[in-house]
Motif scaffolding. Structure first.
Motif, short mmCIF file in Angstrom:
data_model
loop_
_atom_site.label_atom_id
_atom_site.label_comp_id
_atom_site.label_asym_id
_atom_site.label_seq_id
_atom_site.Cartn_x
_atom_site.Cartn_y
_atom_site.Cartn_z
N PRO A 1 -0.32 -23.75 -38.99
CA PRO A 1 -1.67 -23.32 -39.38
C PRO A 1 -2.20 -22.16 -38.53
O PRO A 1 -2.07 -22.15 -37.30
CB PRO A 1 -2.51 -24.58 -39.15
N ASN A 2 -2.79 -21.18 -39.21
CA ASN A 2 -3.53 -20.09 -38.56
C ASN A 2 -2.68 -19.24 -37.61
O ASN A 2 -3.21 -18.63 -36.68
CB ASN A 2 -4.74 -20.64 -37.79
N THR A 3 -1.39 -19.17 -37.87
CA THR A 3 -0.51 -18.43 -36.97
C THR A 3 -0.31 -16.99 -37.44
O THR A 3 0.83 -16.55 -37.66
CB THR A 3 0.84 -19.14 -36.82
N ASP A 4 -1.41 -16.26 -37.62
CA ASP A 4 -1.30 -14.86 -38.02
C ASP A 4 -0.31 -14.12 -37.12
O ASP A 4 -0.23 -14.40 -35.92
CB ASP A 4 -2.66 -14.17 -37.92
N GLY A 5 0.37 -13.14 -37.70
CA GLY A 5 1.27 -12.33 -36.89
C GLY A 5 0.51 -11.40 -35.98
O GLY A 5 0.56 -11.51 -34.75
N ILE A 6 -0.24 -10.45 -36.57
CA ILE A 6 -1.03 -9.49 -35.82
C ILE A 6 -2.42 -9.43 -36.42
O ILE A 6 -2.56 -9.25 -37.64
CB ILE A 6 -0.40 -8.08 -35.86
N HIS A 7 -3.45 -9.57 -35.60
CA HIS A 7 -4.83 -9.43 -36.07
C HIS A 7 -5.49 -8.29 -35.31
O HIS A 7 -5.41 -8.20 -34.08
CB HIS A 7 -5.63 -10.71 -35.85
N ILE A 8 -6.16 -7.40 -36.07
CA ILE A 8 -6.83 -6.24 -35.49
C ILE A 8 -8.33 -6.38 -35.74
O ILE A 8 -8.75 -6.59 -36.88
CB ILE A 8 -6.32 -4.93 -36.13
N GLN A 9 -9.11 -6.23 -34.68
CA GLN A 9 -10.56 -6.42 -34.79
C GLN A 9 -11.26 -5.37 -33.93
O GLN A 9 -10.83 -5.09 -32.80
CB GLN A 9 -10.95 -7.82 -34.29
N SER A 10 -12.31 -4.77 -34.46
CA SER A 10 -13.15 -3.83 -33.68
C SER A 10 -12.30 -2.78 -32.97
O SER A 10 -12.49 -2.49 -31.78
CB SER A 10 -13.99 -4.60 -32.65
N SER A 11 -11.34 -2.21 -33.68
CA SER A 11 -10.41 -1.25 -33.08
C SER A 11 -10.20 -0.06 -34.02
O SER A 11 -10.36 -0.18 -35.24
CB SER A 11 -9.07 -1.92 -32.78
N GLN A 12 -9.82 1.06 -33.42
CA GLN A 12 -9.60 2.28 -34.19
C GLN A 12 -8.27 2.91 -33.77
O GLN A 12 -7.85 2.78 -32.62
CB GLN A 12 -10.73 3.29 -33.95
N HIS A 13 -7.64 3.57 -34.71
CA HIS A 13 -6.39 4.28 -34.46
C HIS A 13 -5.31 3.33 -33.93
O HIS A 13 -4.82 3.47 -32.82
CB HIS A 13 -6.61 5.44 -33.48
N VAL A 14 -4.97 2.38 -34.79
CA VAL A 14 -3.92 1.41 -34.47
C VAL A 14 -2.78 1.60 -35.46
O VAL A 14 -3.01 1.71 -36.67
CB VAL A 14 -4.43 -0.03 -34.55
N SER A 15 -1.55 1.66 -34.96
CA SER A 15 -0.40 1.79 -35.84
C SER A 15 0.57 0.64 -35.62
O SER A 15 0.78 0.19 -34.49
CB SER A 15 0.32 3.12 -35.60
N ILE A 16 1.13 0.15 -36.73
CA ILE A 16 2.14 -0.91 -36.71
C ILE A 16 3.32 -0.42 -37.53
O ILE A 16 3.15 -0.06 -38.69
CB ILE A 16 1.60 -2.22 -37.30
N ALA A 17 4.50 -0.39 -36.93
CA ALA A 17 5.67 0.11 -37.64
C ALA A 17 6.91 -0.69 -37.26
O ALA A 17 7.04 -1.15 -36.12
CB ALA A 17 5.89 1.58 -37.33
N ASN A 18 7.79 -0.87 -38.23
CA ASN A 18 9.09 -1.50 -37.99
C ASN A 18 8.93 -2.91 -37.39
O ASN A 18 9.34 -3.17 -36.26
CB ASN A 18 9.94 -0.63 -37.06
N ALA A 19 8.35 -3.78 -38.17
CA ALA A 19 8.13 -5.16 -37.74
C ALA A 19 8.64 -6.12 -38.80
O ALA A 19 8.56 -5.85 -39.99
CB ALA A 19 6.65 -5.42 -37.46
N VAL A 20 9.16 -7.25 -38.34
CA VAL A 20 9.54 -8.35 -39.21
C VAL A 20 8.68 -9.54 -38.82
O VAL A 20 8.73 -10.01 -37.67
CB VAL A 20 11.04 -8.69 -39.06
N ILE A 21 7.86 -10.01 -39.77
CA ILE A 21 6.86 -11.03 -39.46
C ILE A 21 6.95 -12.15 -40.49
O ILE A 21 6.82 -11.92 -41.68
CB ILE A 21 5.43 -10.43 -39.46
N GLY A 22 7.14 -13.37 -40.00
CA GLY A 22 7.12 -14.54 -40.85
C GLY A 22 6.36 -15.65 -40.16
O GLY A 22 6.78 -16.12 -39.10
N THR A 23 5.22 -16.07 -40.74
CA THR A 23 4.35 -17.04 -40.07
C THR A 23 3.71 -17.96 -41.11
O THR A 23 4.04 -17.92 -42.29
CB THR A 23 3.23 -16.32 -39.30
N GLY A 24 2.73 -18.76 -40.65
CA GLY A 24 2.02 -19.65 -41.54
C GLY A 24 0.70 -19.10 -42.03
O GLY A 24 -0.07 -19.81 -42.69
#
Length: 413
Positions: free
Chosen positions: A212-235
Motif C-alpha cells: 500500500p502507498n508505495t509510490d516510486g517517486i513523488h514530486i511536490q513543490s518543486s521545479q525543474h525536475v527530470s526523471i530518465a531511464n528508470a524501471v519502477i514497479g510498486t503498489g
C-alpha cells in the motif's frame, strides 16, 4: 577478526568510482583526502549492528570539511543497518557525493520509530549540489508496515496510515539521484519536495504490487525536475506529481506493476493548485491500473496546464488515458461542487497499446470547470481481449482529435 575490524580495513578507490570496498588488516582514513567512509567512524556493516551513529559522524565530517568536493562512502560487500537519519545542510563543502556501493537496510519493526516521525527514514535536508549515486541497494524492509496498514487492514487495532518514506530530498537545488536500487519502502520510495533543478536517472525501484502507498517517486513543490531511464514497479503510482510543480520532465521509464504516472491528486483541501509544464514521454506501462492520469478534487481551485504525454506504450492497462476531475476517496461519494481545478492544454500524442477494460479513454471533467484545449493525436488503442472493442468516455471535455485510429474520440469542440 571482528566485523568492525573487517569494515575498517583498506578501501580501494578506483577512478570514476569503479569499485570501493572494505578490505582487511589496516585502516586508511579517507578524511585526509576528501573521502569519508562510514567504516572509519565505527560502522560495522554486518546487517545487525546499528550503524546510525557512524553514518551521522561520517556525514558531519563530510559536510564540515574544507575540501570543496568531498565524498561520503558506504562501501560495498557490506549491509549497514541504520535507523532514522537526517543529513542536514548547509555544508562548507560546495559539492558532496554520497556514494552508496553497499547495502543500507531499515529496521524491520515499526517499533523502531516509536516517538519518532513515522513518515521518514533517510532525509537529506537543505543541501545544495548533492550527488547521491552508486550501485548499492536501499531496502526499506516495509513488509511489517504493510501488514498493519489502515488501507488494507482498516479494522486492525493500532493500524497505521502513515509509514516511512525511504529517501526524502527537501529544500535542495542542483542535486541528483542516480544508479541506485530501492526496494520495499514502507511507503513512498523517493520524495522530492521544495527542490529546484533535481535530476534522477538509472533507478530501479521495486515493491510488491499489493504493497500500500508505495509510490516510486513523488514530486511536490518543486521545479525543474527530470526523471530518465528508470524501471519502477510498486503498489501505487510509479511517478506522482503533486502541487506547486512546474517544468517536470519524465522520459524512458518502464512502469509496472503500479498505478501509472499520475498528476495529482490535487486540491483536496480546497487550495489553489498550480501545476504546469509537465512533459512525460517514452514510458512503457505494463499491467498497471492507470497509464497517463490527471486527478483533481472538486473543492480545489487553480490550474493544471501545458501537459504533454507522448510516445507512450500500454500493455494491458486498465485506464490508459484518464482525467478524473471529480476525484474522491470513495468513488462517487463526494457531493458535486461549483468549484474545480481548471485542466487545460493537455496533449496526448503518439499513444498505442492495449487496454484491459472497455473504456480506454476516460475524460471525466467537471460540469462547473470543464477541461479545455485537450488534444488527442495519433492514438491507437485496442482491447487486451481480442473479442472486445474499446471505447471513449468524455464528460465536459473540450478539444480536438487528430489521427485517432481507435477508439473513436468523444471530445467536444
Amino acid at each position: 577478526m571482528t566485523a568492525l575490524q573487517l569494515c575498517k580495513g583498506t578501501l580501494a578507490l578506483i577512478l570514476a568510482f569503479g569499485s570501493i570496498s572494505c578490505g582487511f588488516g589496516f585502516v586508511i582514513v579517507f578524511g585526509d583526502s576528501g573521502f569519508f567512509s562510514v567504516c572509519d567512524y565505527g560502522a560495522v556493516g554486518d546487517g545487525v549492528t546499528d550503524d546510525t551513529g557512524a553514518f551521522l559522524e561520517a556525514w558531519q565530517a563530510t559536510c564540515s570539511t574544507q575540501f570543496e568536493n568531498p565524498t561520503m562512502i558506504i562501501p560495498d560487500n557490506y549491509t549497514f543497518l541504520v535507523h532514522q537519519l537526517t543529513f542536514s545542510g548547509p555544508c562548507n563543502a560546495k559539492k558532496i557525493t554520497f556514494l552508496v556501493l553497499g547495502n543500507i537496510n531499515a529496521p524491520t519493526s515499526p517499533r523502531a520509530w516509536t516517538d519518532l516521525d513515522p513518515s521518514s527514514w533517510m532525509t537529506f535536508h537543505g543541501i545544495d549540489q548533492l550527488r547521491v549515486s552508486g550501485f548499492g541497494t536501499i531496502d526499506g524492509q516495509g513488509s511489517k508496515w504493510w501488514n498493519q496498514s489502515c488501507r488494507y487492514h482498516p479494522h486492525l487495532e493500532g493500524c497505521t496510515s502513515l509509514a516511512p518514506t525511504a529517501m526524502k530530498f527537501l529544500s535542495c537545488s542542483a542535486s541528483s539521484l542516480n544508479n541506485i536500487k530501492l526496494v520495499n519502502s514502507p511507503q513512498t520510495h523517493v520524495l522530492i519536495r521544495g527542490c529546484r533543478f533535481f535530476d534522477i536517472g538509472n533507478l530501479l525501484i521495486e515493491a510488491p504490487g499489493t504493497s500500500p502507498n508505495t509510490d516510486g517517486i513523488h514530486i511536490q513543490s518543486s521545479q525543474h525536475v527530470s526523471i530518465a531511464n528508470a524501471v519502477i514497479g510498486t503498489g501505487d503510482d510509479c511517478i506522482s506529481i503533486g502541487d506547486y510543480t512546474s517544468n517536470i520532465y519524465v522520459s524512458s521509464v518502464t512502469c509496472g506493476p503500479g498505478h501509472g504516472v499520475s498528476i495529482g491528486s490535487l486540491g483536496r483541501r480546497g487550495n489553489f493548485v498550480q501545476v504546469e509544464n509537465i512533459h512525460v514521454s517514452n514510458v512503457q506501462f505494463k499491467h498497471t491500473t492507470n497509464g497517463a492520469r490527471i486527478k483533481t478534487w472538486q473543492v480545489g481551485k487553480g490550474y493544471v496546464r501545458r501537459i504533454t504525454f507522448e510516445h507512450l506504450k500500454f500493455d494491458s492497462v486498465k485506464n490508459p488515458i484518464i482525467i478524473d476531475q471529480n476525484y474522491c476517496s470513495i468513488r462517487g461519494a463526494c457531493k458535486e461542487m461549483p468549484t474545480g481545478v481548471h485542466i487545460s492544454n493537455v496533449a496526448y500524442v503518439g499513444l498505442s497499446g492495449t487496454s484491459s477494460t472497455d473504456v480506454a479513454i476516460n475524460l471525466n471533467c467537471s460540469r462547473s470547470v470543464a477541461c479545455t484545449r485537450i488534444v488527442l493525436e495519433s492514438i491507437e488503442l485496442m482491447s487486451a481481449n481480442m473479442d472486445r472493442q474499446v471505447t471513449s468516455s468524455c464528460l465536459n471535455a473540450h478539444g480536438n482529435a487528430i489521427g485517432v485510429v481507435r477508439p473513436d474520440p468523444c471530445l467536444q469542440s
